[in-house]
Scaffold this motif. Structure first.
Motif, PDB file in Angstrom:
ATOM      1  N   TYR A  18      22.261 -20.799 -12.018  1.00  0.00           N
ATOM      2  CA  TYR A  18      23.224 -21.554 -11.236  1.00  0.00           C
ATOM      3  C   TYR A  18      23.785 -20.687 -10.105  1.00  0.00           C
ATOM      4  O   TYR A  18      24.035 -19.497 -10.286  1.00  0.00           O
ATOM      5  CB  TYR A  18      24.370 -22.055 -12.113  1.00  0.00           C
ATOM      6  CG  TYR A  18      23.938 -23.096 -13.118  1.00  0.00           C
ATOM      7  CD1 TYR A  18      23.503 -24.347 -12.699  1.00  0.00           C
ATOM      8  CD2 TYR A  18      23.959 -22.829 -14.478  1.00  0.00           C
ATOM      9  CE1 TYR A  18      23.093 -25.301 -13.614  1.00  0.00           C
ATOM     10  CE2 TYR A  18      23.549 -23.779 -15.408  1.00  0.00           C
ATOM     11  CZ  TYR A  18      23.120 -25.013 -14.960  1.00  0.00           C
ATOM     12  OH  TYR A  18      22.714 -25.954 -15.854  1.00  0.00           O
ATOM     13  N   CYS A  19      23.990 -21.314  -8.958  1.00  0.00           N
ATOM     14  CA  CYS A  19      24.496 -20.617  -7.770  1.00  0.00           C
ATOM     15  C   CYS A  19      26.011 -20.794  -7.729  1.00  0.00           C
ATOM     16  O   CYS A  19      26.527 -21.808  -7.233  1.00  0.00           O
ATOM     17  CB  CYS A  19      23.833 -21.175  -6.511  1.00  0.00           C
ATOM     18  SG  CYS A  19      24.166 -20.223  -5.034  1.00  0.00           S
ATOM     19  N   MET A  20      26.738 -19.812  -8.243  1.00  0.00           N
ATOM     20  CA  MET A  20      28.192 -19.868  -8.312  1.00  0.00           C
ATOM     21  C   MET A  20      28.809 -18.760  -7.455  1.00  0.00           C
ATOM     22  O   MET A  20      28.217 -17.708  -7.265  1.00  0.00           O
ATOM     23  CB  MET A  20      28.658 -19.727  -9.768  1.00  0.00           C
ATOM     24  CG  MET A  20      28.201 -20.851 -10.664  1.00  0.00           C
ATOM     25  SD  MET A  20      28.914 -22.439 -10.150  1.00  0.00           S
ATOM     26  CE  MET A  20      28.074 -23.576 -11.244  1.00  0.00           C
ATOM     27  N   MET A  21      30.014 -19.041  -6.990  1.00  0.00           N
ATOM     28  CA  MET A  21      30.699 -18.048  -6.170  1.00  0.00           C
ATOM     29  C   MET A  21      30.901 -16.744  -6.913  1.00  0.00           C
ATOM     30  O   MET A  21      30.806 -15.659  -6.330  1.00  0.00           O
ATOM     31  CB  MET A  21      32.068 -18.595  -5.718  1.00  0.00           C
ATOM     32  CG  MET A  21      32.053 -19.304  -4.403  1.00  0.00           C
ATOM     33  SD  MET A  21      33.720 -19.576  -3.761  1.00  0.00           S
ATOM     34  CE  MET A  21      34.385 -20.689  -4.977  1.00  0.00           C
ATOM     35  N   SER A  22      31.218 -16.819  -8.182  1.00  0.00           N
ATOM     36  CA  SER A  22      31.481 -15.612  -8.958  1.00  0.00           C
ATOM     37  C   SER A  22      30.244 -14.740  -9.088  1.00  0.00           C
ATOM     38  O   SER A  22      30.359 -13.532  -9.322  1.00  0.00           O
ATOM     39  CB  SER A  22      31.989 -15.987 -10.354  1.00  0.00           C
ATOM     40  OG  SER A  22      31.032 -16.797 -11.033  1.00  0.00           O
ATOM     41  N   VAL A  23      29.037 -15.328  -8.921  1.00  0.00           N
ATOM     42  CA  VAL A  23      27.786 -14.580  -9.046  1.00  0.00           C
ATOM     43  C   VAL A  23      27.328 -14.043  -7.700  1.00  0.00           C
ATOM     44  O   VAL A  23      27.006 -12.861  -7.557  1.00  0.00           O
ATOM     45  CB  VAL A  23      26.692 -15.460  -9.675  1.00  0.00           C
ATOM     46  CG1 VAL A  23      25.382 -14.696  -9.780  1.00  0.00           C
ATOM     47  CG2 VAL A  23      27.127 -15.952 -11.049  1.00  0.00           C
TER      48      VAL A  23
END
Length: 444
Positions: A342-347
Motif C-alpha cells: 500500500y502507498c501510504m504517507m507514513s511509508v
C-alpha cells in the motif's frame, strides 16, 4: 616375497571401488574443488580403503550442504496402526523425543568409540532432527478445510462489515442529524440510522472483497474472514448487495433523495476510488478523509433536506480529525503497509505524514471557532473545546518533532476520545431554535 593376505584384500577392495571413487572425485572437483581437495590431500599418501571412501563421502555431503534436510530423502513412514492415529500430536512428539537419545553413551564402556562411529552417530542425529523439523513444518502449513457454522455467521459478517468502523459512521451521522436546526423527528432519524449503517456495511464488505490478496500479507488484516476462507467471495458480495440495496432505498425514499444520493456517492467513492488508490498514490488519504466526512453531512441533510453551511462545517471537522487519527495509526503500521504493497504517507513520505497531522490538529481549533459564526453552536463551544483541541495539537506537535512510535501512539489514542467529546460538546452548546444568545450563554 609374497604379499600378506591383508595387503592383497586391501588392494582388491580398492580395485572394486576405484571406479566409484574416481567418479565421485571428478564430480566433487567440478562442483567444489577446494573443499574436496582439502580432504583428499590428507590421505594422498595412503591406500584408499573402504573406510576412507565412507569418510570422504560423508564429509563431501556435509560440507556442500549444511542443511541435510534438503539433500537427504527421508525414508517413507510406516503405516500407522489405528491405535497410534488416536494419539495426540503432543504424545507423538513425546514418543519421538523418547526414542531420539541414540548417543555415544549407548556404546559399551569397555572400549573407546572410534572416529567412524562418532561420525555415523552425529550424522544420524542430524538427519533425524531435520526429518522431525520437516514433519512439524509440513503439519503446520497443511491446508485445513474451514467449515461454516450458522452460529458463527453473525460474528463473521460483523467482521466483514467492520462493525466498529460502521458504528463510528453511524454515530457521526447521528451527530449531524442532532445538530441540524429544527425539531427532532424520531422516525426520520431511525430510517437515517439504519440506512447509513447498511450502506457502510456494504462499502466495507466490498472493500475487503477487493483487498484479499493484499490483506493476506499484513499482520493487521490477515485474520479477516475472506483472507482466512471462513466465507466465500460469493457470499461476501451477496451480503454487500443485500445491504446496499435496502440501505440506499431507505435513504432515498424513506428520508430524501439528497441523502440517498450522498449514500450512493460515498459507497462509490470508498469502493471504486479509495480502495484501488491505496496501491497507486498517497492521495488515497485525502480521498478517504472525504469518505469519512460525508456521514455527518448525510445526517444534516436527512434532518433539513438541504446542504447548508453547518453541514460543511461538520464535514470539515470530520475531515480534519481523520488526518491525525489515521496518520498516527499508519505510523506504527509502516512495515505492515509496506509488506502489503500500500502507498501510504507514513511509508513513502514520513515527513509529510507528520506535517499534515499537525496541520489538521491546528485546523480543528479554527473549525471549532467557526461553529458559532455559522450559527451551529453558541460562543461557549469554542471556549470549552479549546483545552482538548490544544491538547491534541500538542500531541500532534510532539509527533511532528519526535517521529517515533510512542508519540504516534499517544496521538492515536487521544483521537479516539477527542472526536466523541468534541461532538458531545457541540450538542450541549447547540444553537437553540430562537436564534443567537446574548453574551455567549445558552438560553435557559
Amino acid at each position: 616375497m609374497a604379499a600378506s593376505p591383508q595387503t592383497l584384500s586391501s588392494r582388491l577392495l580398492t580395485g572394486r571401488v576405484g571406479g566409484c571413487v574416481w567418479y565421485l572425485e571428478r564430480r566433487a572437483v567440478q562442483e567444489s574443488p577446494h573443499k574436496f581437495m582439502h580432504h583428499f590431500r590428507n590421505i594422498n599418501k595412503q591406500w584408499i580403503t573402504f573406510q576412507h571412501f565412507t569418510f570422504l563421502k560423508r564429509m563431501y555431503v556435509t560440507q556442500l550442504n549444511r542443511s541435510l534436510s534438503q539433500q537427504v530423502k527421508p525414508k517413507p513412514e510406516p503405516v500407522a496402526s489405528p491405535f497410534l492415529e488416536k494419539t495426540s500430536s503432543g504424545q507423538a512428539k513425546a514418543e519421538i523425543y523418547e526414542m531420539k537419545p541414540f548417543s555415544p553413551s549407548s556404546l559399551s564402556l569397555s572400549r573407546k568409540p572410534s572416529e567412524k562411529e562418532l561420525i555415523e552417530l552425529e550424522s544420524a542425529s542430524i538427519i533425524q532432527g531435520s526429518i522431525e523439523v520437516g514433519k512439524e513444518t509440513k503439519d503446520e502449513k497443511q491446508w485445513k478445510e474451514m467449515k461454516l457454522h450458522v452460529d458463527d455467521l453473525p460474528g463473521i459478517l460483523a467482521r466483514l462489515s467492520k462493525i466498529k468502523l460502521t458504528a463510528l459512521v453511524v454515530s457521526t451521522t447521528s451527530a449531524g442529524f442532532a445538530l441540524a436546526p429544527g425539531s427532532f423527528d424520531w422516525s426520520c432519524f431511525l430510517l437515517t440510522f439504519v440506512g447509513t449503517g447498511l450502506a457502510s456495511c456494504a462499502a466495507n464488505s466490498i472493500n475487503q472483497f477487493f483487498e484479499v490478496p493484499f490483506d493476506s500479507n499484513m499482520n493487521r488484516t490477515k485474520n479477516r474472514p475472506l483472507v482466512r476462507g471462513q466465507i466465500s467471495p460469493l457470499l461476501a458480495v451477496s451480503f454487500a448487495t443485500c445491504c446496499a440495496i435496502p440501505g440506499v432505498a431507505l435513504l432515498t425514499w424513506g428520508v430524501n433523495p439528497l441523502t440517498g444520493a450522498l449514500g450512493v456517492f460515498n459507497i462509490f467513492l470508498y469502493t471504486c476510488c479509495y480502495t484501488p488508490l491505496k496501491r497507486i498514490s498517497i492521495a488515497n488519504t485525502w480521498v478517504g478523509a472525504v469518505v469519512g466526512a460525508i456521514p455527518p453531512v448525510m445526517g444534516w441533510t436527512a434532518a433539513t433536506g438541504s446542504l447548508d453551511a453547518g453541514a460543511f462545517l461538520l464535514g470539515g471537522i470530520l475531515y480534519s480529525w481523520q488526518f491525525p487519527h489515521f496518520n498516527a495509526l499508519s505510523w506504527g503500521l509502516r512495515e505492515d503497509y509496506s509488506r502489503g504493497g500500500y502507498c501510504m504517507m507514513s511509508v513513502t513520505h514520513p515527513a509529510l505524514c507528520r506535517r499534515v497531522a499537525l496541520r489538521h490538529c491546528l485546523a480543528l481549533i479554527g473549525l471549532s471557532t467557526a461553529a458559532p459564526v455559522l450559527d451551529v453552536t453558541t460562543w461557549t463551544f469554542p471556549a470549552i473545546s479549546l483545552p482538548i483541541n490544544l491538547y491534541i495539537s500538542y500531541l500532534g506537535f510532539r509527533f511532528y518533532t519526535d517521529a517515533d512510535r510512542k508519540s504516534s501512539r499517544k496521538l492515536f489514542f487521544c483521537s479516539l476520545w477527542h472526536l466523541p467529546l468534541l461532538l458531545l460538546l457541540m450538542l450541549t452548546c447547540k444553537q437553540p431554535p430562537g436564534g443567537k444568545c446574548d453574551k455567549g450563554e445558552p438560553q435557559s
